[in-house]
Motif scaffolding. Structure first.
Motif, PDB file in Angstrom:
ATOM      1  N   LEU A  65      -0.746   5.450 -13.881  1.00  0.00           N
ATOM      2  CA  LEU A  65      -2.087   5.922 -13.504  1.00  0.00           C
ATOM      3  C   LEU A  65      -2.802   6.579 -14.683  1.00  0.00           C
ATOM      4  CD1 LEU A  65      -1.372   7.292  -9.912  1.00  0.00           C
ATOM      5  CD2 LEU A  65      -2.461   5.128 -10.553  1.00  0.00           C
ATOM      6  N   GLY A  66      -2.020   7.061 -15.645  1.00  0.00           N
ATOM      7  CA  GLY A  66      -2.600   7.688 -16.834  1.00  0.00           C
ATOM      8  C   GLY A  66      -3.374   6.719 -17.707  1.00  0.00           C
ATOM      9  N   ASN A  67      -3.205   5.423 -17.472  1.00  0.00           N
ATOM     10  CA  ASN A  67      -3.917   4.414 -18.269  1.00  0.00           C
ATOM     11  C   ASN A  67      -5.346   4.173 -17.800  1.00  0.00           C
ATOM     12  OD1 ASN A  67      -1.634   3.775 -19.824  1.00  0.00           O
ATOM     13  ND2 ASN A  67      -0.853   2.439 -18.205  1.00  0.00           N
ATOM     14  N   MET A 100      -2.648   0.873  -8.607  1.00  0.00           N
ATOM     15  CA  MET A 100      -1.226   0.510  -8.670  1.00  0.00           C
ATOM     16  C   MET A 100      -1.047  -1.006  -8.757  1.00  0.00           C
ATOM     17  SD  MET A 100       0.454   3.281  -8.968  1.00  0.00           S
ATOM     18  CE  MET A 100       2.149   2.717  -8.797  1.00  0.00           C
ATOM     19  N   LYS A 101      -2.103  -1.753  -8.336  1.00  0.00           N
ATOM     20  CA  LYS A 101      -2.040  -3.222  -8.433  1.00  0.00           C
ATOM     21  C   LYS A 101      -2.613  -3.725  -9.755  1.00  0.00           C
ATOM     22  CE  LYS A 101      -2.881  -3.769  -3.519  1.00  0.00           C
ATOM     23  NZ  LYS A 101      -4.059  -3.969  -2.667  1.00  0.00           N
ATOM     24  N   MET A 102      -3.260  -2.823 -10.507  1.00  0.00           N
ATOM     25  CA  MET A 102      -3.899  -3.237 -11.771  1.00  0.00           C
ATOM     26  C   MET A 102      -2.922  -3.111 -12.929  1.00  0.00           C
ATOM     27  SD  MET A 102      -7.743  -1.774 -12.272  1.00  0.00           S
ATOM     28  CE  MET A 102      -9.001  -2.155 -11.056  1.00  0.00           C
ATOM     29  N   HIS A 103      -3.145  -3.953 -13.948  1.00  0.00           N
ATOM     30  CA  HIS A 103      -2.273  -3.868 -15.130  1.00  0.00           C
ATOM     31  C   HIS A 103      -3.065  -3.474 -16.364  1.00  0.00           C
ATOM     32  CE1 HIS A 103       1.066  -5.444 -12.872  1.00  0.00           C
ATOM     33  NE2 HIS A 103       0.251  -6.354 -12.362  1.00  0.00           N
ATOM     34  N   ALA A 156      -9.337   8.820  -2.349  1.00  0.00           N
ATOM     35  CA  ALA A 156      -8.387   8.960  -3.457  1.00  0.00           C
ATOM     36  C   ALA A 156      -7.193   8.027  -3.260  1.00  0.00           C
ATOM     37  CB  ALA A 156      -7.924  10.413  -3.570  1.00  0.00           C
ATOM     38  N   ASN A 157      -6.732   7.945  -2.025  1.00  0.00           N
ATOM     39  CA  ASN A 157      -5.585   7.085  -1.701  1.00  0.00           C
ATOM     40  C   ASN A 157      -5.921   5.615  -1.963  1.00  0.00           C
ATOM     41  OD1 ASN A 157      -2.954   6.753  -0.743  1.00  0.00           O
ATOM     42  ND2 ASN A 157      -3.629   6.490   1.381  1.00  0.00           N
ATOM     43  N   THR A 158      -7.158   5.230  -1.637  1.00  0.00           N
ATOM     44  CA  THR A 158      -7.600   3.855  -1.893  1.00  0.00           C
ATOM     45  C   THR A 158      -7.669   3.582  -3.394  1.00  0.00           C
ATOM     46  OG1 THR A 158      -8.855   3.858   0.165  1.00  0.00           O
ATOM     47  CG2 THR A 158      -9.454   2.188  -1.461  1.00  0.00           C
ATOM     48  N   VAL A 159      -8.169   4.557  -4.159  1.00  0.00           N
ATOM     49  CA  VAL A 159      -8.231   4.395  -5.626  1.00  0.00           C
ATOM     50  C   VAL A 159      -6.820   4.176  -6.184  1.00  0.00           C
ATOM     51  CG1 VAL A 159      -8.710   5.572  -7.809  1.00  0.00           C
ATOM     52  CG2 VAL A 159     -10.361   5.713  -5.925  1.00  0.00           C
ATOM     53  N   VAL A 205     -12.394   1.896 -11.579  1.00  0.00           N
ATOM     54  CA  VAL A 205     -12.775   2.010 -10.161  1.00  0.00           C
ATOM     55  C   VAL A 205     -13.827   3.110 -10.101  1.00  0.00           C
ATOM     56  CG1 VAL A 205     -11.988   2.479  -7.808  1.00  0.00           C
ATOM     57  CG2 VAL A 205     -10.383   1.556  -9.458  1.00  0.00           C
ATOM     58  N   ILE A 206     -14.761   3.014  -9.142  1.00  0.00           N
ATOM     59  CA  ILE A 206     -15.772   4.062  -8.994  1.00  0.00           C
ATOM     60  C   ILE A 206     -15.815   4.533  -7.539  1.00  0.00           C
ATOM     61  CG2 ILE A 206     -18.204   4.679  -9.256  1.00  0.00           C
ATOM     62  CD1 ILE A 206     -18.416   2.548 -11.424  1.00  0.00           C
ATOM     63  N   VAL A 207     -15.787   5.865  -7.375  1.00  0.00           N
ATOM     64  CA  VAL A 207     -15.868   6.479  -6.048  1.00  0.00           C
ATOM     65  C   VAL A 207     -17.320   6.855  -5.780  1.00  0.00           C
ATOM     66  CG1 VAL A 207     -15.144   8.453  -4.639  1.00  0.00           C
ATOM     67  CG2 VAL A 207     -13.522   7.388  -6.234  1.00  0.00           C
TER      68      VAL A 207
END
Lengths: 195, 67
Positions: free
Chosen positions: A10-12, A192-195, A184-187, A104-106
């Motif tokens: 997630l730090g990326n 987690m699916k992104m590389h 936040a959970n959706t983000v 991603v944008i909230v």
């Protein structure tokens, strides 16, 4: 994945948050705790006493710009998360520039008109970038009406999509925080699916 | 024609209709929303001129004040 691997992944990423009110401030705190690398937060308001009923600010911060107060609070939660703040009023001419590079944008804005403008702008000018919108947070109870749904690959909405904040139906802390946590959970799920 | 409206099959008498007409027929006229047709966002100023055709996938998201 262990906790360190999740935080390293997630730090990326860089996550944009439009609005630092009830949804945006609480969502930011959760995303920082989750280990997001960079948060880009835009808002133009100052902290008022009445905001303390549901927003992630503290006594002693009233009068401060919300962006600056939130940056201070996030640094106390997790200094490793970089926080970029923009003290601006969002409009169609500045959104894609301010949130450039976000994965991603909230959408955490207050009025439905602003929500519409923001989602339309991101979806047309930043194609491919997922937006996680919040809609329908007012009142109390009715946990079962709060939901999260994916419209398509780039649009998600959290909330009941029914209740409008008004003089008779105020945004109370718990329900606002549930929707902020759903965002936040959706983000996290998207990242987690992104590389 | 048949379309998918928020993941549900819906049938309309016309062969095609504008977004505005669809909102009127279904009496969806009272609040702000985001509408996407086959994944493409339709801005509010195009509701009157954008056509919905047989087989289209129409998604609507309701926008309520509060954040």
């Amino acid at each position: 994945m262990n906790a360190e691997e999740i935080a390293a992944h997630l730090g990326n990423f860089r996550v944009g948050i439009a609005g630092a009110g009830g949804l945006g401030s609480n969502c930011s705190a959760l995303l920082a705790r989750s280990g997001i690398g960079t948060l880009v937060i835009a808002d133009h308001d100052r902290v008022e006493r009445s905001n303390l009923s549901r927003q992630y600010y503290f006594e002693g911060q009233t009068g401060m710009l919300k962006t600056e107060a939130l940056k201070e609070n996030l640094s106390r939660i997790r200094p490793e998360t970089a926080v970029v703040i923009h003290n601006v009023f969002l409009d169609p001419t500045n959104i894609s520039m301010l949130f450039r590079g976000c994965h991603v944008i909230v959408e955490a804005l207050d009025s439905s008109e602003m929500k519409e403008m923001f989602i339309e702008t991101v979806q047309t000018e930043m194609k491919g970038i997922p937006v996680v919108a919040g809609s329908g947070i007012a009142g109390w109870g009715r946990n079962e009406t709060l939901r999260s749904r994916q419209i398509d690959e780039t649009l998600y909405v959290c909330g009941d999509e029914t209740t409008e904040v008004s003089g008779d139906l105020l945004p109370l802390a718990a329900r606002v925080a549930i929707v902020a946590a759903m965002q936040a959970n959706t983000v996290v799920e998207i990242l987690m699916k992104m590389h | 024609m048949k379309i998918t409206l928020n993941n549900r099959d819906e049938e309309f008498e016309a062969d095609s209709m504008t977004v505005s007409e669809m909102l009127e027929i279904r009496k969806f006229t009272f609040r702000l929303r985001i509408i996407k047709i086959n994944g493409e966002l339709i801005p509010r100023n195009k509701y009157a001129t954008t056509l919905i055709h047989d087989g289209d996938n129409v998604q609507m998201l309701y926008l309520m004040s509060g954040g």
